[in-house]
Design a protein around this motif. Sequence first.
Motif, PDB file in Angstrom:
ATOM      1  N   ARG A 126       0.857  -1.202   0.000  1.00 46.67           N
ATOM      2  CA  ARG A 126       0.000   0.000   0.000  1.00 46.67           C
ATOM      3  C   ARG A 126       0.882   1.237   0.000  1.00 46.67           C
ATOM      4  O   ARG A 126       0.996   1.944   0.990  1.00 46.67           O
ATOM      5  N   PRO A 127       1.565   1.529  -1.116  1.00 50.64           N
ATOM      6  CA  PRO A 127       2.492   2.673  -1.167  1.00 50.64           C
ATOM      7  C   PRO A 127       1.780   3.978  -0.826  1.00 50.64           C
ATOM      8  O   PRO A 127       0.594   4.158  -1.111  1.00 50.64           O
ATOM      9  N   GLY A 128       2.524   4.873  -0.203  1.00 51.93           N
ATOM     10  CA  GLY A 128       1.974   6.172   0.162  1.00 51.93           C
ATOM     11  C   GLY A 128       1.466   6.242   1.570  1.00 51.93           C
ATOM     12  O   GLY A 128       1.163   7.326   2.070  1.00 51.93           O
ATOM     13  N   THR A 159       5.829   3.045   4.248  1.00 47.87           N
ATOM     14  CA  THR A 159       7.138   3.699   4.317  1.00 47.87           C
ATOM     15  C   THR A 159       8.005   3.071   5.404  1.00 47.87           C
ATOM     16  O   THR A 159       9.190   2.778   5.185  1.00 47.87           O
ATOM     17  N   PRO A 213      10.401   2.297  -5.409  1.00 52.91           N
ATOM     18  CA  PRO A 213       9.080   2.757  -5.875  1.00 52.91           C
ATOM     19  C   PRO A 213       8.109   3.047  -4.725  1.00 52.91           C
ATOM     20  O   PRO A 213       7.290   3.968  -4.815  1.00 52.91           O
ATOM     21  N   VAL A 214       8.217   2.277  -3.666  1.00 53.60           N
ATOM     22  CA  VAL A 214       7.324   2.487  -2.522  1.00 53.60           C
ATOM     23  C   VAL A 214       7.611   3.832  -1.870  1.00 53.60           C
ATOM     24  O   VAL A 214       6.701   4.614  -1.560  1.00 53.60           O
ATOM     25  N   ALA A 246       9.213   6.380  -3.227  1.00 56.98           N
ATOM     26  CA  ALA A 246       8.925   7.476  -4.168  1.00 56.98           C
ATOM     27  C   ALA A 246       7.446   7.816  -4.160  1.00 56.98           C
ATOM     28  O   ALA A 246       7.056   8.990  -4.236  1.00 56.98           O
ATOM     29  N   GLU A 247       6.602   6.804  -4.042  1.00 57.63           N
ATOM     30  CA  GLU A 247       5.164   7.051  -3.966  1.00 57.63           C
ATOM     31  C   GLU A 247       4.816   7.805  -2.693  1.00 57.63           C
ATOM     32  O   GLU A 247       3.866   8.594  -2.654  1.00 57.63           O
ATOM     33  N   GLY A 248       5.582   7.564  -1.630  1.00 60.45           N
ATOM     34  CA  GLY A 248       5.351   8.267  -0.374  1.00 60.45           C
ATOM     35  C   GLY A 248       5.528   9.763  -0.478  1.00 60.45           C
ATOM     36  O   GLY A 248       5.001  10.524   0.351  1.00 60.45           O
ATOM     37  N   ARG A 274       4.128  11.576  -2.499  1.00 58.02           N
ATOM     38  CA  ARG A 274       2.831  12.142  -2.877  1.00 58.02           C
ATOM     39  C   ARG A 274       1.855  12.177  -1.692  1.00 58.02           C
ATOM     40  O   ARG A 274       0.703  12.570  -1.859  1.00 58.02           O
ATOM     41  N   CYS A 319       4.943  12.508   4.209  1.00 62.74           N
ATOM     42  CA  CYS A 319       5.877  12.892   3.149  1.00 62.74           C
ATOM     43  C   CYS A 319       7.293  13.028   3.705  1.00 62.74           C
ATOM     44  O   CYS A 319       8.266  12.588   3.085  1.00 62.74           O
ATOM     45  N   ARG A 337      12.452  15.222  -7.954  1.00 61.21           N
ATOM     46  CA  ARG A 337      11.270  15.396  -7.110  1.00 61.21           C
ATOM     47  C   ARG A 337      11.661  15.967  -5.744  1.00 61.21           C
ATOM     48  O   ARG A 337      10.922  16.778  -5.167  1.00 61.21           O
TER      49      ARG A 337
END
Length: 706
Positions: free
Chosen positions: A533-535, A540, A558-559, A561-563, A565, A572, A592
């Motif tokens: 469940r990224p983000g 995280t 990727p996990v 990096a999605e965080g 957002r 964040c 980013r």
Amino acid sequence: MFTGIDEVDWASMEHAYGPADDVPGLLYGLASADPAERENALDGMYGAVHHQGDVYACTLACIPFLFELAVDPGIRDRGGIVELLTSIGGIDLDEDDENELDEDEIEGVANYAMAAAAVSAGSAVFFELVADEDPGVRLAAPLALATLHGRPGKVLALLRERLPVEADDEVRLALVEAAGRIALRHRPLAGQAADWLSRLAAEAYPPGLRLAALAQLARCAPDALPGDVVRVVSGLLRELRSRPSRPEPPAAKAPGGDDAGADRATSPTLVGQLRELSAGEPAGRSTPWAADLLRTLHVGLDDRVEDRTALLADQLCSPDPWQRIDAVRMSGGLIRAWRGSYEGLVRLVGVQLTDPEPRLAEAASHVLEELFGLAAPAADALAARVAADPGAWVRAWASGPPGLGSAVKALARLGDARVLPALAAALERPEVPHDVGFAIRCLGDAAAPLAGTLRRRLGEVGLDEGAYDRASPLLAGLTALRAGEAAPEVLRVLRGAPEYRGEWLRTAALRALRSFGPAAHCAVPELRRLIRRPGTAAATEAAEALWAVTGDAGTVLPVLAEGLRAEQVRDCRAAVSALGGLGRRAEAVAPRLRGLLAHEELWLRVDAAIALWEVSGGADDSVPVLLSAWEQNRHVRVRVAECLARMGPAGAGSDAAQVLRAELLSVRRHNAMDGGYGSHDTYEDERLLALCRRALLGDTGKGTTS
């Protein structure tokens, strides 16, 4: 009495707790013959009508009636009413305050101004009250005049005239304090006030009066203090100590034959509690006001750290335990606010740990607890106290979990292994103290013998609604020790966390697994499940743990990096910091991170700047953001300095070096606050200084300091 009180539309007004229709009852209560009713009324005035210094419409409406009470000789406890008037009318707002007001505060400011005008307009009555028969009124009137009257020169002249004829010692001190207040509020009169205070300090006056004059000189004219002020004050304290302890005052007769001893309220009001607290400690002191004078003197001496240290060292050698209690507490205040060399002072504080007066020993251990590494000169004294008093290893409270005793915490914060028996015993208690994990972290590897007990106790924790309270101190200890052998027990907690505080418990468990590194390999399947469940905050935390255990950047990146957002700044920030931990393997997210350097949240900008340097290796974009944050918010300086220390002089550049050197030259601690402090303030400031020195020396090691 109170002509016109019924004509005021009290019900249309409000105070802190709603409609003000109860205010007439409070005013009548102030005039009551019943001491409990008077105290309840005064408590209500401060609690509702003048709540935390606020001024409402009903506060303004009270002012004429309060004056009527203050001048009526038949009213008891009028000194408290004079103090209330002084507080209502004495609020000053400078230009900076006014510039920061929003629309909702404009009305409040107008009320402050009207209150100041109304009380000042009636302040001439205080001229008569300085000679009132009631010593409590005479005690309050000088400061009321100094604060409120529009002709300060006339007030200063009255103070000088009144001093020779005033018989009460504490009222004489109030006259001197009022002169200092005039000097501070009306600078054109500062010279006159300072001249008078200097004569009082130098001539053959009683030692208490001379000490009061020196204290006010320190506040308003420090340059007028004698060059040997420490010697002079120490001599005055010796004179004061030679006075016999004052006997309990006889029960005075009140008008009408009532005993004054019976004229004391027993109601549980805030005013009553404060009076009991202030009256409890001075019992048996010959000069209960000396501590206040010394505190005023220390505030006035300000950054004269050497003088203040020498004065406190002298106080700590006093045969009077009360002077030493005061000195211990003031030593804590000095060290919290100012940088300096305190080895000798700390050693003397440590000596107090063996004193038979329990309040003195307890005060000393509390001060040492907050000093962390600076308490080293008292290490042997702390170890002896801990060994001698096992009953004080853990403190139980009426509400909340138990905690470690202050001497135990102080010794642990020194990293001293002699505290291990106390911690081992604490871990065997039915309810483990909530702060035992932090103590273990301070000990580091020296606490390794406790790992087995921590693991066993964690395995015994029931995974019900109380699981977080019972497990969190154990998880914190295992995290500090990186005790990877406990991974199965931690994994059990992670999988079985209950709904109540489950997120907190899972976070603590994930951080423990992360600290174990490859030793937590058994948790990999669970960690992989949690990152789906990224983000989310859990994803995280799980990704950080998975990276520490497996080093699999391809799965984790990727996990994280999605965080970036995440809607919540907190989430964040967690993702940003985790990406920084990946180093150059996360270089793909550098653009980013660079975009976050302009974010409105300062702490996120700082985290992004640090992570950007860690993933890219370039400091050009990061350093300006870090230095800007340094100036904007002093509380971010430790985090910034830690990054600059890892960059080293070449990476941080000359601008950073200039900022770091300026910090090292400052005598004031970076996080010192007026009127408050945190238990870790001294530790954080000493850490900042160490990081600044390391950065300037060019140590580019990646490790953190503690």
